[in-house]
Write an enzyme that holds these catalytic residues in place. Sequence first.
Site, short mmCIF file in Angstrom:
data_model
loop_
_atom_site.label_atom_id
_atom_site.label_comp_id
_atom_site.label_asym_id
_atom_site.label_seq_id
_atom_site.Cartn_x
_atom_site.Cartn_y
_atom_site.Cartn_z
N VAL A 54 1.15 -1.00 0.26
CA VAL A 54 0.02 0.05 -0.25
C VAL A 54 0.85 1.12 -0.12
O VAL A 54 0.32 2.52 0.26
CB VAL A 54 -1.15 -0.02 1.06
CG1 VAL A 54 -1.73 -0.75 1.38
CG2 VAL A 54 0.02 -0.15 2.60
N CYS A 109 -19.55 9.48 4.32
CA CYS A 109 -20.08 9.92 2.49
C CYS A 109 -18.84 10.13 1.81
O CYS A 109 -19.13 9.48 0.08
CB CYS A 109 -20.28 11.65 3.46
SG CYS A 109 -18.85 12.24 3.07
N HIS A 127 -4.18 -4.21 -2.32
CA HIS A 127 -4.68 -3.94 -1.16
C HIS A 127 -4.37 -2.56 -0.49
O HIS A 127 -4.92 -2.03 0.42
CB HIS A 127 -3.79 -4.25 0.15
CG HIS A 127 -4.24 -6.05 -0.11
ND1 HIS A 127 -2.83 -6.07 0.74
CD2 HIS A 127 -4.33 -6.85 -0.68
CE1 HIS A 127 -3.21 -7.83 0.30
NE2 HIS A 127 -4.38 -7.91 0.18
N GLY A 141 9.46 -10.91 -3.05
CA GLY A 141 8.63 -10.32 -1.70
C GLY A 141 7.75 -10.67 -1.25
O GLY A 141 6.93 -10.25 -0.48
N THR A 142 6.83 -12.19 -1.19
CA THR A 142 5.66 -12.10 -0.66
C THR A 142 5.62 -13.39 0.00
O THR A 142 6.50 -14.35 -0.29
CB THR A 142 4.57 -11.85 -1.80
OG1 THR A 142 3.58 -12.93 -0.66
CG2 THR A 142 4.32 -13.10 -2.27
N SER A 143 5.33 -13.34 1.33
CA SER A 143 5.17 -14.89 2.24
C SER A 143 4.01 -15.69 1.25
O SER A 143 4.20 -16.94 1.30
CB SER A 143 5.02 -14.63 3.58
OG SER A 143 3.72 -14.08 3.84
P1 OAD Z 1 5.16 -10.72 4.25
O1 OAD Z 1 5.64 -10.31 5.61
O2 OAD Z 1 3.99 -12.33 4.77
O3 OAD Z 1 5.84 -11.62 3.58
C1 OAD Z 1 7.14 -10.82 2.85
C2 OAD Z 1 8.32 -11.49 2.71
O4 OAD Z 1 9.27 -10.91 1.84
C3 OAD Z 1 8.71 -12.82 3.29
O5 OAD Z 1 8.36 -14.20 2.84
C4 OAD Z 1 10.32 -12.02 3.28
O6 OAD Z 1 10.95 -13.81 3.50
C5 OAD Z 1 10.28 -11.40 2.23
N1 OAD Z 1 11.14 -10.45 2.26
C6 OAD Z 1 11.62 -9.81 3.38
N2 OAD Z 1 12.67 -9.04 2.64
C7 OAD Z 1 13.05 -9.44 1.27
C8 OAD Z 1 14.18 -8.47 0.74
N3 OAD Z 1 14.76 -7.73 0.82
N4 OAD Z 1 13.63 -9.41 -0.67
C9 OAD Z 1 13.08 -10.74 -1.48
N5 OAD Z 1 12.07 -10.37 -0.06
C10 OAD Z 1 11.68 -10.37 1.18
O7 OAD Z 1 4.26 -9.65 3.43
P2 OAD Z 1 3.16 -10.07 2.21
O8 OAD Z 1 3.06 -11.79 1.74
O9 OAD Z 1 3.36 -9.10 1.52
O10 OAD Z 1 -2.68 -7.47 4.05
O11 OAD Z 1 1.98 -9.91 2.98
C11 OAD Z 1 0.54 -9.67 2.61
C12 OAD Z 1 0.02 -9.78 3.48
O12 OAD Z 1 -0.33 -9.31 4.96
C13 OAD Z 1 -0.13 -8.33 2.97
O13 OAD Z 1 -0.38 -6.96 2.20
C14 OAD Z 1 -0.81 -7.11 4.61
C15 OAD Z 1 -0.76 -8.11 5.46
O14 OAD Z 1 -1.82 -9.00 5.99
C16 OAD Z 1 -3.41 -6.38 4.36
O15 OAD Z 1 -2.58 -5.45 5.29
C17 OAD Z 1 -4.64 -7.26 4.02
#
Ligand code: OAD
Length: 264
Positions: free
Chosen positions: A106, A133, A122, A193-195
């Site tokens: 975000v 409103c 998100h 970079g997403t879990s």
């Molecule tokens: P996470 O915090 O769950 O995952 C972040 C990922 O990035 C992990 O797998 C880390 O290992 C990896 N990581 C960390 N540093 C890194 C780097 N320098 N390069 C590459 N990877 C790296 O975050 P999201 O997967 O984005 O939703 O989480 C998904 C959603 O969970 C978010 O959008 C949020 C949360 O609930 C809402 O707010 C609706």
Amino acid sequence: MLFSETLITHLAEAEEIVVLTGAGVSAESGVPTFRDEGGLWEKFSPQELANVEAFLDNPELVQGWYAHRRRVVEETEPNPAHRALAALEAQKQHRDGAFLLVTQNVDDLHRQAGSEHVVELHGNITRSYCIDCERPASAGELQTNGEDEVATCPGCGGLLRPDVVWFGEPLPDGAMEEANRAAARADVLLSVGTSAVVYPAAGLPLTAAARGAYVAEVNVEPSAIAGEVDEVVLGKAGEVLPALVEAVREQARGEERVEQNAGS
Ligand code: OAD
């Protein structure tokens, strides 16, 4: 090299690319991730802060937390990972639909880096609106004098909330549909970079894989879906992506030279 020749070739030759990003892509800009040690959710429980009931119960606390997160974002800048993705999009801009960046973040950093075709699943923390409103709120209207004061809409007096998706809320209209359509058509999907534990976003790489795309993830550790993708590139996004995008550019240039020579 961290990534394979196969990935470079797939990206160089792809007609349609989808990139899915998560908090890890912004980690090197200094925006905390959600689930890593020291991540946002470790200090605050999401149940407490990121849902509408919590907001109505304790608007000062939730507004204060988002004001803090906005300040963090305002002080940060896109990093080489954001810029590499913008450069990859620029390489592929030969026609509409060739590139879509779908982000769970975000923080607005992809747009600030120059990415143009972005779906924010998100929402975006830099925007706010009135919960009653729905009028958009300006930065000035969010300012309060102290921790006990609540920011309200100058039009109707309703509470001002960030334009982000909270737990239990639907995603922005049409966002997931657009992302799913693109994932189903993509030749390559890159998940960065997403879990990959939060759905429906985490389902996009699986949709693309099921439809025959080459799916690769870039992460410092294997994600929850690492076992289901074609290639896992372990490393920091800010280091892997610039090298990957440069390799794709080189390969595409090489192919152009071969075509020119064949034509002359
Ligand atoms: P996470 O915090 O769950 O995952 C972040 C990922 O990035 C992990 O797998 C880390 O290992 C990896 N990581 C960390 N540093 C890194 C780097 N320098 N390069 C590459 N990877 C790296 O975050 P999201 O997967 O984005 O939703 O989480 C998904 C959603 O969970 C978010 O959008 C949020 C949360 O609930 C809402 O707010 C609706």
